[in-house]
Every structure is written in structure tokens, then in C-alpha cells.
Design an enzyme around this catalytic site. Structure first.
Site, PDB file in Angstrom:
ATOM      1  N   ARG A   1       0.826  -1.208   0.000  1.00  0.00           N
ATOM      2  CA  ARG A   1       0.000   0.000   0.000  1.00  0.00           C
ATOM      3  C   ARG A   1       0.862   1.260   0.000  1.00  0.00           C
ATOM      4  NH1 ARG A   1      -5.495   1.749   0.570  1.00  0.00           N
ATOM      5  NH2 ARG A   1      -6.291  -0.369   0.452  1.00  0.00           N
TER       6      ARG A   1
ATOM      7  N   GLU B   1      -9.723   5.934   6.986  1.00  0.00           N
ATOM      8  CA  GLU B   1      -8.289   6.215   6.912  1.00  0.00           C
ATOM      9  C   GLU B   1      -7.903   7.520   6.218  1.00  0.00           C
ATOM     10  OE1 GLU B   1      -8.005   2.240   5.219  1.00  0.00           O
ATOM     11  OE2 GLU B   1      -6.163   1.968   6.358  1.00  0.00           O
TER      12      GLU B   1
END
Lengths: 782, 494
Positions: A331, A734
Site C-alpha cells: 500500500r 483512513e
């Protein structure tokens, strides 16, 4: 003085976003447990009434970073007050657990791999007695050389897996032929989750070797599967229940398993309920944190700051075991572009194996480190060209029709970063403030200001495709009340109220009509962790599907029973409209029951359109993107290195908000948490790899006074998700954390504005001490 | 061993209890699980409750409510007091205004810190008639929240006060007279004493009783606010055999205001000394706002901050700079000791077995003198100093005539910087004063590198603090960012 500060009135947001009358969707409704939170009546695991025979477990931890275990002396502990028994690695048949690779022993066997690793578990009649006895356990360990830092791991080739790579275009050629060139590095610190409720589990034996485990976990299914594994019983014999966590932030995605497994082992052994909760110090020593990184980069660019070619190497400190590190570093690479078109890019991610606790998921999941790296590069490019960094950002932004392909080959179809940034620049008076700051800095010798705008583009979906599935269960009882269960967990983020809104909306009933219940592996099997911001996207859709199935049964019955077509039947205002007739929902349900209608259903959802080829690092890993931008202004005391964040303006995209109050909470809270990561939260180890910051007195998360006085947060109005998500909303857990990158950039800007000649690049976190040394060089000659 | 709990007008008994038991442990083992353990060290505030005590104001008994970290307060200390926990706020299912405001403003997310915030808000609501941001920050300085980013909680505080005048008051303000009566009935005039399986607790009321107990039991541990000592119980897992609580000792609770000096009893809390301290040393006000957090200041004592001999206590450098003297007592004898002589080495003092600090005598400032204070830490609120600097300076027109500088965090004890003092006196007007100060500081100190700061930072930032002090004395004001709100963003129309 009675001035209300900061956050925009959510009521106004709410009106803006919803014109659907009588719908629960889009309303600013408080958290489902808020009224209990404020009375202290919302039970967490440690608050649950205990059986009289409940026993308590605690761990003895290694003080050595790396060593060979010679003996573990439990003689003193065995005879200590209230001790029931002591467990060592040799007492456990299936010792190893782990989310992907089973490389984490529940208790250290033969060797210790980090300071804080559990050596033994003590069972006693009270939490205090268990801890006191655990402290009496002495281990004789021969110390071995330890690899503690990223640099050490890189130079010793100490890796958990082969490096991850992502390439597009030809970065080397592009850098070579670019007019300007920069190279540099960046050190990014980790972050302790500091969930207020430390890890806790309670295992209760039921019958026939079966157990119920209450676990403060984001991943009940994984806890279930690992408990079954270590007990060597089928998964059906373990039910894991999670009603609520006192904060998770990723720290309870995998790190809850060890505690639950130990409790289960003791419970099976003693046939007594066994509870364990970690003291704050033990929690900080034993569990993983956000990965800290070393970043090296090279970049070529033109006169406008447009990046022609870029090479970034990310080296992440993963700790002693793999945990989720490969997905986390992946990620990082997925977000090393942030909102910028990088036609020629080469990213590599190294999974450094070190003798430290195994670093794990933390809100953003590697994304923040990737974004900080590119934002730092943009700032450096701007400094080199003496440009305002905002102009460099705009020059590199992804566009809609061209310059819209990511380094991993995904075409960005929903880009709004250009217009969102423009809107914020105007709202926040960026240009006027930039000028005002210049004047201020001219007039102040020792106090300087800095300003920065940073964008966020965050990809939504688990990058492992199979995790993008969810289930839900909905029961309609005879009195019309509705029971809702789904696979997502509640850690404070407001998932339960959002899914409840979805269900109430489907049946057109009052919110109070719907009860949302504790997550249980016995109700929804094989769930994914509540993570990757995906909670409401996945579980909201699954719950909606369950409602639709029940409504289908209801409609089938009603069309026949009342001789109507489906279009003549609607559910709204706690009523069922049946052609000309009107019936309360409750009466309708009672009637349906008498006519043998199935009034319960499961629901299932899997995210469409996503695919990704890991070997080629190419595909469409993300269903869509969430966007945001933030302007931060800081003031800096050049004499001490102290600074204060004085103003923050945020514009953030949540699609069509399911609940603007909950979303606002995620934005504000995520921002402050990100600010902590980049400013005051500094993890420190000694040279041997012993963690020194093991409590709130040494590890400083933001306090109330760190809230900026001007704190204007706006949800981007009148916007939708262009993909077909639950009521066109977007994930919000997030992405806002990374808005705080603007704070760190503003500090960097203030340092630069002070005319600092420091050659060492600013690291994260920007501790006062570090900022001091950016600004002050003392001559050591006397 | 009785106290009042929440809305029960009948006193509650602590029962047979180990004196090492904290209030939080007692609550949670008695089914009052609303208060949470987040850190067990008084740093996070999830355990916050409020304690009501009788105090005398102008000869009249009145009731004062203060927030407390129950995780580091000993349950035995509750005797004769009124404990209000999060379970005690709502009435007949109706939320207290601070609870309602927290719901309305979305002030809770995971909810684990929420009971503590609610109780700090309750104390604020109870004690203040008006509200502003500084008061909110001050009162909630000991509560950490990891979810909300605080803004919704700040909004909730404003909201609770917005309707304050409209309602009839909460249970505790409506029933104040009744509560006072009940507390008067509970008040002991003699030593409170208990024993449990070989552990003992004494809480005497007079100094003679105290000396007597300590004389007979030289190994007994003295506890006042317990904000530091309790960590030995909750963090180091120790158990004290004999605890002597000095909070009730009248002589240790007195403040004598004489013409040239203030004599403060060793068991006076920062909260109780506050108005006197900032009256005579106004620069203490912003400084003390950064001393611990509100619940810590409510219970921590000036005597305790000295007695624990921590190298990083914030009050000793201030008191050394002010040339304070300690009155020590052992048996029936007292002696006076200069505070700067009191600290012998790391955590070692002149205090003999059975001896205790009775009071601290602090000379007031003359009209030419001023006290300048600086604190460097990793976070502005509720943080331990990396460096704490206190300067008392006497100026004549624009010249330093006399100076006394003391530091915390720079050595094994709080310590005077004598080389620096000389340098300041002799080189006050030199252009290279900063370099000279740096050299002098290096002669005075060889600070450690530790979690809070490196040795180099400690020395160099101290030098810059000296520079800042000089600049300020010379009229070029450079503020401490921690204390000012004046640097607003210049936002047009924002």
C-alpha cells in the site's frame, strides 16, 4: 467569549446532503452507544460481570532483544500469591500463529526475537496477582547480535520476503534527460496505536471442549480460526464475540490473537473462564506499531516542477515476523503517487526483518508513509525552484482525460483533486495568507510562520481481492422490531449506526426499531477484518442485500394477499402502503408471519470491478478513490524549536455521506491522529533495541491544547460516488489521517522561511528537538 | 472507613481493604465499571472521577469538587469525602447537561475515554460560571482521547454551558446542604487507621501524631496526593506495608502569609496554593498550567514534589531560584534547610529516617526582582520537562545586579547553575554573552541523553532560553508559544 470554535455545524451539512425526506440516510445521528458512553454504561470486555471462578492471565516478557533461551525459572512465580499455573512454550502443541505466515510463537521457544516477547504466561486468581507473579519469572538468556534498525537490516540483507516492485515508463531515462535533478532521503517514524482500551480477551469454556471468546479485536474470524488452530478443534467449536472496542486503529487487526489464544488454552486446561488484559506498558512492548521507514529518492523535473522521472526506495522496519507487512508495504507503493501523475516511476519496498515487535496495521496501512515521501519530494522540488509548493502540486496533479493512469495501471475515473484543491485554496484564503506570512516573517526575527497545502487521494478496497466480501444477517421479529448482525466490528468509528441507518431506511422504519448486535463468528462466518476503511462499504451493502431479500418475501406475500402489483407497495414512515390501504409496519409483519412468510435473511456482498496482478504490479486494485485536501499554518519559535499549529482548513470528500456527524468525527479525529504521528509522537529505542517509550508519560499523543484554534472542516457538498457504493457514500476511516501531512509540511516551510542552512533533511516526527537542530548550529569551539 | 458515593446520602463503607488499593480498583471490583483504566499512571484520564471535600471559606464549611485520577489515588484517602463517578451524574435516566452535550456534539467515538472526559467536564461545569477555551483546555488537560481529535469535546463544553443558566442545577448543586451535613457527620477528629493482612494505614490529623507515627515506624511511606508514589504500586507492582497519609494533618495544610515570605505546609496541593502562588509570583501562572494536568494539580502537593527528589520535578528549580527554605521535623525537633542543599544525589535527600518536610518557606520578590520561568517538553500539556529553567533576577535600570538560576532535567538533582550566574553578572552587556553562557552551562552541567531529550539539546536549548531571557529583559519580547494565543492566522474573512 462564548464563541463556538472549529467544526462546521453538522446540522447544516446534513441539510445540504439530504433531500430524501423521512430517510435515515444522510442524517447526522449520534453514535449508537453515545448515550451509554457518557454514562459509563457501555460495557467493554473488562467491564463484563465475571463468574466467581474466573482466572486471570499475564505475561512474563523478555528484556533481551535477541538471544538463546537457556532456562526459564518459574519457581518463585509458581509459589507466589494466588497463582494457579504457569504456561511455557513447551506446554503448547500448536505454538505458532500469524495472520498470513504462522511465524509468531505464542510464547518464545528456544530463542527470543525481540524485547517484549512473551516468555511465559501466568494464571492467577486476580489480574494483579498474575502480573506480580509474572514479574518474578527469571529467564537465563544468552544474548545474540541483534538487528534493530532499518539500516542494520538493509546492510545485513535481513528481510522477511523479497522486495516489492512497481514500475511504469522508464524512470532512469526520464531522470537523466530532465532539466533538474534532486536526490535525498527521508526518515519516517512509527506510531503507537494508543487505543485507550489495551488488548483484552475473555475465554469461557461452554461444553464439550467448546468455547466462547470475547475479544477486543477488529478481526473476530481470525481470532476464531487461530484459537481453533492452537486448541486443535474445529472452527465451529469456537465462537468469538466482539461488541465494541475501546479504539482499534489497526492495532487490533492481528495483535489481539495472541492474548485470545493464551486465554483459550488456559480455559481449556482449567475449564474456568480466563481473562487477560495487558497493562499499558506490556501492550506497548508486546504489540506492533505503524512501520517506520527509511526512504531514498531521486527525481528529475522541469522548470515548472513537473516530475519527469522518479525512483523511490522504501525500507520498512517490519519487526521479527511478517504479520501484514507485505500488504502494508504494497500500500505504500500504491500511494507513493498520492495525487500526482508520475509517467516514469520506479518504486521498491523492502521488508526489513528486525529484532523488534512485529509492526502491524495502523490507519492508512502504509499509505501515509508513501504519501509523506512524495509530498516531501514535492516540497523539495519547490524549494529548489523557489516556487510555491502549491504550484508544483498543481502542475503534477492527475487530470481527468489525460495524465490519469497510476503507476500500477489503474485509470482514475473519479478524479476531483483539481477542483477540490481550488475550492479549498479560495475557502482558506491560501494566497492572502501566504503573503501575510511573508510580511510576518520579515518583521519577526525569532518567531516564524509556515504554510502548506497537501492533497489526499486514497484508494479504497483491500488490495487482496478475496478480502472484499462481507455478510449480514437481518431478522424481523413478530412485533416489527429488527435485529441486525453483520461481520464488521465497532471500534468507535460509527459503523454500527451507519449500517443501522441503511437497514432502517430499507424498511422505512424508525432507527430505534433496529437493534444492531455484537459481531459474532457464529452469526456471520469467514468475515474479513474491519479494516481498509471498508466497514460501511462492505457491511452496509451486505445488510442492504439481506433487507432486500426479506422485502422480496414480503412483497411476494403482499402482492398475492392484497392483490396488488409490487409498485403499489412501499415501505416508509413506519408504514406499509398497500395500494390505497395503509398498515403499520408492525401489523404488516405480524400478518406476514401468520401467512408463513420468511422474515429473516442473510445478505452477501463482494466488491465488483477489482482485480490486480501482483507479479506484474498492475491492475485495478481499488474500486474508487477518496479525496481531500488540507491547509495548515504553524508558528515556530526559532530559539527553542517549539511550534504551534494555529490554523487548519480541511475540505474532504466522503461521497454522499451516510452520516455527516460520524464522517466529520472521522475527519477531525483522523487528522489529529495523523498530526500526532508527524509531530509529538516519538518512539524511542535504546541502541540494543529495547523500547523506551512504554507509557503515556513518555509517548506523547496529542492533548486537547494541540487542537488548532482555527479548525475549519468541511465535507465536500453536493457530491456522490461515481461507483455504486452504499447510497453513493465513500469510505472515510483512513483517508483523513493523511490530511495531517500538511502540518509537517508547514513546519518544514517555516524552517525554510527562517533561512535555515541545515543540511540534514527534516524527519518525521518533527519533534521540537529535531526542529531546534534544524534551526540552530552551535559552534563547539570554546 | 466511610465516604459518600454519588447520589447516595447513606455513607458507603470501604470494607476490609488493603491500603495499597487504588480508588479505581475499589470501584471496578464493586461493580462500578464506568471508570476505565487506560494507563494506571495518571496520564490519560480515562479513570477520572470527582471528589468533594469540605473546606472552610471565611469560617464557613463549604464543599469543593475536584477532578481526580482514580487510578493513582488510594481508596483509603476517600474517607470522609464525597466521590462522584460517571455512574452518579444522570438522574432518573435523564442525562446530566455535560453528558447530553457530549452526545449532541458527537464527543464520543470508541467511548473508552468518555467517562473521564464527562467527569472533567462535570467538575468544570460545577466550578465555573462562565466558559472559555482556556478554561476548557485547562480542565481537560489530563484527558487523552485518541478518536475524536478533541474538537467535538470542546464544542460539547461550550454547549453544556450555553444552557447552564436555564436549568435548576444538577443533583449536586441542588443537594449541597444535605451533602455538607452528611460529610460533617462523617468527619473524623482523630487518626483514621486500618490494617489488612499485615499492611497498615494511618491518616493522622495533627503534626504531633504524625511525628509520633513516623518515629515509631521509620519505614512507613508518607503519601500526600500520591500522584508520584502510587506509580510504585500500579507500575512497579510494589506493595507498601505501612502508608501514612499526611493530607489531613492541619499543620501541613496551612499557608502563612508573612510580610517578606510565604510559608506553605508540605501537604498543600498546587490547587490550594494556586491563588497565593500566582499573587506573589505571577510568572508561575502560565508555568503551573503546564505542571501535570488539572487532576494532578488538584492532588499533587508542593511538599511531595520536593520530597520525591525527582531530577525533573518542576517546582524545585523554581523554589531554589527563589532561595526557599524547608522546615523539617523529626520527633519534636524542627530544623531549617536551604532547598538547594536538600538534594544530595539522584533521589537522595538530607531527610533522615522518621523525618518529614513540614513546610516550605519562600521569600517574596522585592520590587526590583523578577522571576522568569521556562519549560521545554515534547508536548505543551501534561508533560515532564526535558529542561526546566528558573531565573530570579534583580535589575537596576538595565543592569543585572543579582541573579539566581536553577535548572531541572540537567543533572541528577534540581540544581543551581553557579557558573552561569557568574557569567550573567559579569558579562551582561557583552556581545558574545550567548557563547559565554553556553560555556558556563557546560561547566555547570553534563546532562544525560534520555527519552525526553539529548544531552546536546538540553545544553543548547538552555543556552537559547538564557538568550531569550536576556532578550526579554532587554525589551525585545520573544514569547513562549505554549502560553500565548496571540499568533492567530491572518485569514481574511476566515
Amino acid at each position: 467569549m462564548n464563541r463556538k470554535l472549529g467544526v462546521v455545524n453538522v446540522g447544516a451539512v446534513n441539510q445540504q446532503l439530504t433531500n430524501k425526506s423521512n430517510s435515515a440516510i444522510g442524517l447526522a445521528i449520534p453514535h449508537d452507544s453515545a448515550h451509554m458512553h457518557v454514562q459509563g454504561s457501555a460495557p467493554y470486555i473488562d467491564d463484563m460481570p465475571m463468574h466467581g471462578n474466573t482466572l486471570h492471565a499475564a505475561f512474563a516478557l523478555s528484556k533481551i532483544t535477541h538471544g538463546k533461551i537457556n532456562t526459564i525459572d518459574i519457581s518463585l512465580a509458581k509459589n507466589a500469591r494466588g497463582v494457579h499455573s504457569i504456561m511455557l512454550a513447551e506446554d503448547i502443541n500448536h505454538l505458532n500463529i500469524g495472520p498470513i505466515r504462522h511465524d509468531e510463537p505464542l510464547l518464545a521457544k528456544d530463542e527470543v526475537l525481540f524485547c517484549g516477547q512473551a516468555l511465559a504466561a501466568v494464571l492467577a486468581d486476580s489480574h494483579e496477582n498474575a502480573r506480580k507473579a509474572a514479574a518474578l519469572i527469571k529467564a537465563d538468556i544468552t544474548q545474540l547480535d541483534a538487528i534493530v534498525t532499518v539500516e542494520q537490516a538493509m546492510s545485513h540483507n535481513s528481510f522477511l520476503d523479497k522486495p516489492l516492485e512497481m514500475h511504469t515508463g522508464n524512470a532512469e531515462n526520464a531522470i537523466d534527460s530532465a532539466k533538474h535533478y534532486l536526490t535525498g532521503n527521508l526518515t519516517i517514524g512509527g506510531q503507537e496505536h494508543y487505543y485507550l482500551e489495551s488488548q483484552v480477551a475473555l475465554a469461557i469454556p461452554t461444553e464439550n471442549k467448546e468455547l466462547v471468546v470475547h475479544s477486543s479485536t477488529q478481526n473476530p474470524t481470525e481470532v476464531q480460526h487461530l484459537v481453533a488452530h492452537v486448541l486443535d478443534i474445529p472452527q465451529h467449536s469456537v465462537e468469538v464475540i466482539t461488541r465494541r472496542m475501546g479504539g482499534g486503529f489497526g492495532g487490533k487487526e492481528t495483535d489481539s490473537s495472541q492474548l485470545a489464544c493464551i486465554c483459550a488454552l488456559f480455559a481449556q486446561q482449567t475449564q474456568c473462564p480466563v481473562k487477560a488484559r495487558l497493562s499499558r506498558g506490556d501492550d506497548m512492548l508486546m504489540t506492533g506499531k505503524r512501520h517506520d521507514f527509511k526512504v531514498d529518492y531521486r527525481v528529475g523535473f522541469d522548470d515548472q516542477g513537473r516530475i519527469a522521472g522518479i525512483v523511490i526506495d522504501f525500507a520498512a522496519r517490519c519487526g521479527y515476523s511478517l504479520d501484514l507487512s507485505s500488504a502494508i508495504v504494497a500500500r505504500t507503493l500504491f500511494h507513493a503517487d498520492n495525487a500526482y501523475y508520475l509517467p516514469n516511476a520506479s518504486f521498491r519496498g523492502f521488508l526489513c526483518k528486525t529484532n523488534t515487535a512485529s509492526n502491524t496495521a495502523f490507519r492508512g496501512f502504509g499509505g501515509p508513509q508513501g504519501m509523506l515521501a512524495i509530498e516531501n519530494i514535492i516540497e523539495e522540488v519547490a524549494n529548489r525552484l523557489s516556487m510555491d509548493a502549491l504550484d508544483v502540486r498543481k502542475a503534477n496533479f492527475y487530470q481527468k482525460q489525460k495524465n490519469n493512469v497510476t503507476p500500477y495501471g489503474q485509470i482514475i475515473e473519479d478524479n476531483i483533486i483539481n477542483e477540490l484543491t481550488e475550492e479549498l485554496v479560495i475557502d482558506a484564503h491560501y494566497q492572502q495568507r501566504r503573503q501575510a506570512i511573508e510580511v510576518f516573517n520579515k518583521n519577526n526575527k525569532y518567531i516564524k510562520k509556515g504554510l502548506a497545502l497537501s492533497p489526499v487521494k486514497f484508494g479504497i478496497s483491500f488490495t487482496k481481492k478475496f478480502l472484499n466480501q462481507a455478510g449480514a444477517l437481518v431478522h424481523v421479529y413478530k412485533d416489527g422490531s429488527i435485529y441486525l448482525n453483520h461481520g464488521g466490528t465497532e471500534m468507535g468509528q460509527g459503523l454500527f449506526i451507519k449500517v443501522k441507518q441503511v437497514v432502517a431506511n430499507e424498511f422505512g422504519v424508525e432507527l430505534d426499531c433496529v437493534k444492531v448486535s455484537a459481531t459474532s463468528t457464529a452469526k456471520i462466518p469467514n468475515t474479513s477484518a474491519t479494516a481498509a476503511s471498508s466497514g460501511s462499504d462492505l457491511n452496509g451493502m451486505a445488510a442492504r442485500e439481506a433487507c432486500i431479500r426479506i422485502k422480496k418475501n414480503m412483497l411476494e406475500f403482499a402482492t398475492k394477499h392484497f392483490d396488488l402489483s409490487e409498485s403499489e407497495i412501499t415501505f416508509a414512515n413506519a408504514q406499509v402502503q398497500l395500494g390505497e390501504k395503509n398498515m403499520s409496519f408492525d401489523d404488516f409483519v405480524a400478518l406476514a408471519y401468520l401467512n408463513r412468510v420468511e422474515l429473516f435473511s442473510n445478505g452477501f456482498y463482494k466488491t465488483p470491478k477489482i482485480h490486480y496482478d501482483e507479479a506484474k504490479a498492475c491492475g485495478r486494485p481499488f474500486y474508487y478513490y477518496s479525496y481531500g485536501a488540507c491547509v495548515s499554518e504553524v508558528v515556530l519559535d526559532c530559539l527553542t524549536g517549539e511550534y504551534k499549529l494555529i490554523a487548519v482548513d480541511i475540505l474532504h470528500d466522503v461521497g454522499a455521506s451516510l452520516n455527516p456527524a460520524i464522517d466529520m468525527g472521522q475527519i477531525v479525529g483522523g487528522f489529529i491522529q495523523g498530526m500526532g504521528w508527524l509531530c509529538s509522537e516519538e518512539l524511542k529505542w535504546d541502541e540494543k533495541g529495547v523500547l523506551l517509550t512504554t507509557g503515556a508519560s513518555t509517548y506523547k499523543i496529542p492533548a486537547i491544547g494541540d487542537t488548532p484554534k482555527h479548525f475549519k472542516v468541511k465535507i465536500k457538498p453536493n457530491i456522490s460516488n461515481h461507483e455504486n457504493t452504499i447510497h453513493k457514500s465513500k469510505a472515510v476511516g483512513e483517508p483523513p489521517l493523511m490530511l495531517a501531512i500538511s502540518v509537517w509540511l508547514a513546519i518544514k516551510n517555516a524552517i525554510s522561511n527562517s533561512g535555515s542552512s541545515c543540511k540534514t533533511p527534516l524527519s518525521a516526527p518533527a519533534s521540537f528537538e529535531q526542529v531546534f537542530f534544524q534551526l540552530n548550529q552551535f559552534s563547539e569551539k570554546e | 472507613m466511610k465516604f459518600l458515593l454519588n447520589q447516595n446520602i447513606e455513607a458507603v463503607s470501604l470494607g476490609g481493604i488493603n491500603p495499597n488499593t487504588t480508588v479505581l480498583q475499589w470501584l471496578r471490583s464493586n461493580d462500578l465499571t464506568g471508570s476505565k483504566e487506560g494507563c494506571a499512571s495518571g496520564d490519560c484520564g480515562a479513570c477520572t472521577a470527582v471528589v468533594g471535600e469540605l473546606i472552610e471559606v471565611g469560617g464557613k464549611q463549604t464543599l469543593e469538587y475536584k477532578s481526580i485520577n482514580t487510578c493513582i489515588a488510594l481508596a483509603c484517602g476517600l474517607v470522609g469525602k464525597h466521590l462522584v463517578t460517571v455512574e452518579g451524574l444522570s438522574e432518573n435516566g435523564r442525562l446530566h447537561p455535560v453528558q447530553q452535550a457530549m452526545v449532541s456534539e458527537h464527543g464520543s467515538q470508541c467511548g473508552f475515554c468518555t467517562p473521564g472526559f464527562v467527569m472533567s467536564l462535570f467538575a468544570l461545569y460545577h466550578n465555573e460560571t462562565t466558559i472559555d477555551l482556556a478554561k476548557i483546555n485547562n480542565n481537560l488537560s489530563g484527558n487523552l482521547c485518541r478518536c475524536t481529535g478533541y474538537q467535538p469535546i470542546i464544542n460539547a463544553a461550550f454547549l453544556a454551558f450555553a444552557s447552564k443558566d436555564d436549568n435548576e442545577g444538577d443533583y449536586y448543586s441542588r443537594n449541597q446542604k444535605q451533602i455538607i451535613r452528611a460529610l460533617v457527620e462523617l468527619s473524623h477528629t482523630d487518626t483514621v487507621r486500618c490494617s489488612y493482612q499485615g499492611t497498615h494505614y494511618d491518616a493522622p490529623v495533627g503534626i504531633d501524631q504524625l511525628s509520633d507515627i513516623l518515629n515509631k515506624n521509620p519505614g512507613a511511606r508518607i503519601i500526600a496526593g500520591g500522584t508520584d508514589l502510587s506509580l510504585d504500586i500500579t507500575q512497579k507492582l510494589q506493595e507498601f506495608e505501612h502508608i501514612v497519609n499526611v493530607q489531613r494533618v492541619r499543620e501541613l495544610q496551612s499557608i502563612e502569609d508573612r510580610e517578606l515570605e510565604l510559608e506553605i505546609g508540605a501537604a498543600v496541593s498546587f490547587h490550594s496554593a494556586w491563588s497565593n502562588l500566582i499573587k506573589y509570583w505571577p510568572s508561575l501562572e502560565p508555568f503551573l498550567h503546564r505542571f501535570g494536568s488539572m487532576p494532578i494539580r488538584n492532588w499533587a502537593t508542593i511538599g511531595g514534589n520536593i520530597a520525591n527528589a525527582s531530577p525533573i520535578g518542576d517546582m524545585p528549580p523554581v523554589l531554589i531560584a527563589l532561595n526557599a527554605t524547608l522546615r523539617l521535623r523529626k520527633g519534636s525537633k524542627t530544623r531549617l534547610v536551604k532547598l538547594e542543599d536538600y538534594f544530595v544525589d539522584y533521589k537522595q535527600t538530607l531527610l533522615e529516617d522518621g523525618e518529614f518536610i513540614q513546610s516550605i518557606i519562600i521569600p517574596k520578590l522585592s520590587s526590583e526582582e523578577q522571576l522568569i520561568l521556562h519549560k521545554i517538553s515534547k508536548r505543551f500539556e501534561d508533560d515532564i520537562s526535558a529542561v526546566c529553567m528558573a531565573i530570579k533576577v534583580r535589575m537596576d535600570a538595565r543592569r543585572i545586579i543579582d541573579v539566581c538560576v536553577a535548572f531541572g532535567g540537567m543533572a541528577a538533582t534540581p540544581k543551581r547553575a553557579t557558573h552561569l550566574e557568574q557569567t550573567l553578572l559579569q558579562n551582561w552587556d557583552k556581545a558574545n554573552l550567548k557563547e559565554l553562557a553556553y560555556i558556563a552551562l557546560k561547566d555547570d552541567f553534563s546532562p544525560l541523553s534520555d527519552i525526553r531529550a539529548s544531552s546536546k539539546y538540553r545544553l543548547q536549548v538552555s543556552t537559547n532560553l538564557v538568550q531569550k531571557t536576556i532578550l526579554n529583559l532587554a525589551g525585545e519580547f520573544v514569547p513562549n508559544l505554549a502560553n500565548v494565543y496571540e499568533y492567530e492566522s491572518q485569514i481574511g474573512g476566515g
